[in-house]
Design a protein around this motif. Structure first.
Motif, PDB file in Angstrom:
ATOM      1  N   THR A 141       0.806  -1.202   0.000  1.00 40.42           N
ATOM      2  CA  THR A 141       0.000   0.000   0.000  1.00 40.42           C
ATOM      3  C   THR A 141       0.845   1.259   0.000  1.00 40.42           C
ATOM      4  N   ASP A 144      -3.718   3.956   1.243  1.00 36.19           N
ATOM      5  CA  ASP A 144      -5.176   3.797   1.365  1.00 36.19           C
ATOM      6  C   ASP A 144      -5.652   2.361   1.197  1.00 36.19           C
ATOM      7  N   THR A 145      -5.047   1.621   0.273  1.00 29.03           N
ATOM      8  CA  THR A 145      -5.389   0.200   0.150  1.00 29.03           C
ATOM      9  C   THR A 145      -5.183  -0.498   1.489  1.00 29.03           C
ATOM     10  N   PHE A 195       6.723   2.479  -2.521  1.00 29.45           N
ATOM     11  CA  PHE A 195       5.593   1.554  -2.755  1.00 29.45           C
ATOM     12  C   PHE A 195       5.962   0.473  -3.753  1.00 29.45           C
ATOM     13  N   ASN A 221      -4.655  -6.306  -3.498  1.00 31.28           N
ATOM     14  CA  ASN A 221      -4.396  -5.168  -4.378  1.00 31.28           C
ATOM     15  C   ASN A 221      -5.200  -5.337  -5.666  1.00 31.28           C
ATOM     16  N   SER A 222      -5.161  -4.318  -6.522  1.00 31.04           N
ATOM     17  CA  SER A 222      -5.994  -4.378  -7.738  1.00 31.04           C
ATOM     18  C   SER A 222      -5.459  -5.382  -8.745  1.00 31.04           C
ATOM     19  N   ASN A 258      -1.631   3.260  -9.709  1.00 31.47           N
ATOM     20  CA  ASN A 258      -1.432   1.849 -10.050  1.00 31.47           C
ATOM     21  C   ASN A 258      -2.339   1.388 -11.181  1.00 31.47           C
ATOM     22  N   ILE A 315       3.702   6.326  -7.433  1.00 35.43           N
ATOM     23  CA  ILE A 315       3.870   4.979  -7.990  1.00 35.43           C
ATOM     24  C   ILE A 315       4.503   5.099  -9.359  1.00 35.43           C
TER      25      ILE A 315
END
Ligand SMILES: Cc1ncc(COP(=O)(O)O)c(C=O)c1O
Ligand SMILES: N[C@@H](CCOP(=O)(O)O)C(=O)O
Length: 475
Positions: A141, A144-145, A195, A221-222, A258, A315
């Motif tokens: 992260t 926020d994630t 990150f 994560n995404s 990301n 990122i």
């Protein structure tokens, strides 16, 4: 619906397999074999649905291995006014004619990640109970994630969270929000790096299939398809809220780092949602803006990844870009693998500027992009406050700044509000000379005891830490 890897070597999976697996075994990202198409009549039928019902309709197109009644119950349990502040879940706030904020950050941790993470928490609890299994989530992260995942998973049966964050590079509020959690199933790890180092470790651990299986490692994560599809829903909601009937297209401006947030918009557009343009906004870490302007994707080093006042977007290696490039190249897994596995590893960049697919990309996929700086963020925060008496956080300010660069006289522009100002009070104070409002539940947050493990940016050190914690868990 089945899923395949962007790199073509992981076989076909069902939704719940991708939910638990996260990264595909070949190091690629799972994508649906095809995008379900939503026609005008279906959009008409969905227009008046509540958010949980809309979520159920969208997810039902992608989830064929959970009974519909159970999936509907999970959506209804997740998207409630008690958790997200209003029954609308993601309401619009009109700033002026054809300019709106879509409020995605009214959830438990005051960032847009809550919209997907609250669903993932309930989906994981459901599926792990069905399988009588457990999962050890390893996440990365930039601020926020991590908190969204931890607040969604804390206390959940069968789930542990190991969350890596860049040491000292999150806001004080973000650090306090995560490190003050004392739940037995939450383990915070501060990595002495950026990150991208944290995300690299997630991918390295996930690529060690023996370790991944032995310790039941998962991802939130995404890179996890379930995270992405959960974020598709709010694009449909934003479109329905701003449009009347079968209106023309809508533009979205998306603060990006990301590439997960805007990739969900890309998926919605591929499904047939009338999105005219997807405007990608970066901060000074403009890897994505450079790609969409030039066709050159050039990953930055740790030293060249700048610490900015919209830190969650600091990122330089955008994981989800691979899903878009897979589509851009006509779903060519061989080329996608070559670009993301070989070329990026060998030279840290690839160049599609001469590729016919890139030349037509803007017309086919509707992407536009731009970059925003600290000065832009301060000016936009001030202007939005003075003009609309609306306080926005620095990431949303990036979205407004770049959204204005691409304003169109035809289409309304929805800027995704990705976090609330209280998470970034120092920049708000610099811009406005005042503190942002703080929800009562966060009073005294920074003064709470903290629990965090500091580690070097080293995959083996993280593996050893996970093994030690698991050893203790099984004693
Ligand atoms: C507040 C905020 N805004 C924007 C972003 C960018 O979203 P994405 O990483 O999905 O591009 C993030 C996180 O990544 C974020 O935490
Ligand atoms: N900004 C994000 C970075 C990770 O994004 P994700 O969508 O892949 O989880 C954060 O806040 O951690």
């Amino acid at each position: 619906m089945h899923y395949v890897s962007t790199r073509g070597h992981s076989g076909r999976r069902q939704f719940c397999e991708t939910l638990l697996e996260g990264l595909a075994e070949d190091g690629g990202l799972y994508v649906p074999e095809t995008y379900p198409r939503v026609d005008a009549a279906t959009l008409d039928a969905w227009r008046a649905l509540s958010y949980p019902s809309l979520a159920f309709e969208v997810l039902s197109l992608y989830v064929s291995d959970i009974p519909p009644a159970d999936l509907k119950a999970i959506c209804e349990k997740t998207y409630t006014p008690e958790i997200f502040g209003t029954s609308n879940i993601v309401p619009l706030r009109k700033l002026e004619t054809r300019l709106y904020l879509q409020e995605l950050s009214n959830g438990p941790t005051l960032a847009f990640k809550d919209v997907a993470m609250q669903l993932l928490g309930n989906l994981l609890e459901y599926e792990l109970a069905r399988r009588h299994d457990e999962l050890n989530i390893l996440g990365a992260t930039s601020g926020d994630t991590g908190s969204a995942a931890e607040y969604a998973m804390r206390g959940k049966k069968g789930v542990r969270v190991f969350m890596m964050s860049p040491l000292g590079r999150m806001s004080s509020f973000q650090q306090a929000q995560m490190f003050s959690l004392q739940d037995d199933n939450i383990h915070n790890i501060a990595i002495d790096g950026v990150f991208d180092d944290c995300q690299d470790i997630v991918k390295c651990v996930s690529s060690d299939l023996e370790f991944k299986r032995r310790y039941k490692i998962g991802a939130v994560n995404s890179i996890n398809w379930a995270r992405l599809v959960a974020q598709v829903v709010y694009y449909f909601s934003g479109y329905f809220q701003v449009s009347e009937g079968r209106s023309a297209g809508v533009d979205f401006s998306v603060p990006s780092g990301n590439f997960g947030n805007i990739c969900a918009g890309h998926v919605a557009r591929m499904m047939g949602l009338p999105i005219s343009r997807l405007v990608l906004a970066t901060n000074e870490n403009d890897v994505l803006d450079e790609f969409f302007r030039s066709g050159i994707y050039r990953v930055r080093s740790r030293a060249d990844t700048l610490e900015t006042s919209s830190p969650s977007m600091d990122i330089s290696k955008a994981s989800n870009l691979e899903r878009f490039v897979f589509d851009l190249l006509g779903r060519d897994a061989r080329r996608t693998k070559s670009l993301f596995e070989n070329q990026l590893r060998e030279c840290g960049s690839f160049d599609l500027s001469g590729d016919p697919s890139f030349v037509t990309a803007a017309a086919r996929f509707g992407f536009r992009s731009g970059r925003s700086t600290h000065a832009d963020r301060l000016a936009t925060i001030r202007d939005t406050w003075d003009r609309y008496h609306t306080m926005i956080d620095p990431h949303t300010a990036d979205g407004v700044t770049v959204g204005r660069m691409h304003a169109s006289p035809e289409a309304p522009m929805l800027v995704l509000e990705t976090a609330q100002p209280i998470k970034f009070a120092t920049t708000i104070k610099e811009a406005l000379g005042r503190q942002p409002d703080r929800p009562l539940r966060f009073d005294g947050l920074e003064g709470l005891p903290r629990r965090v493990k500091v580690l070097p940016p080293d995959t083996q050190a993280v593996k050893n830490y996970i093994a030690d914690i698991m050893q203790g868990a099984t004693c």
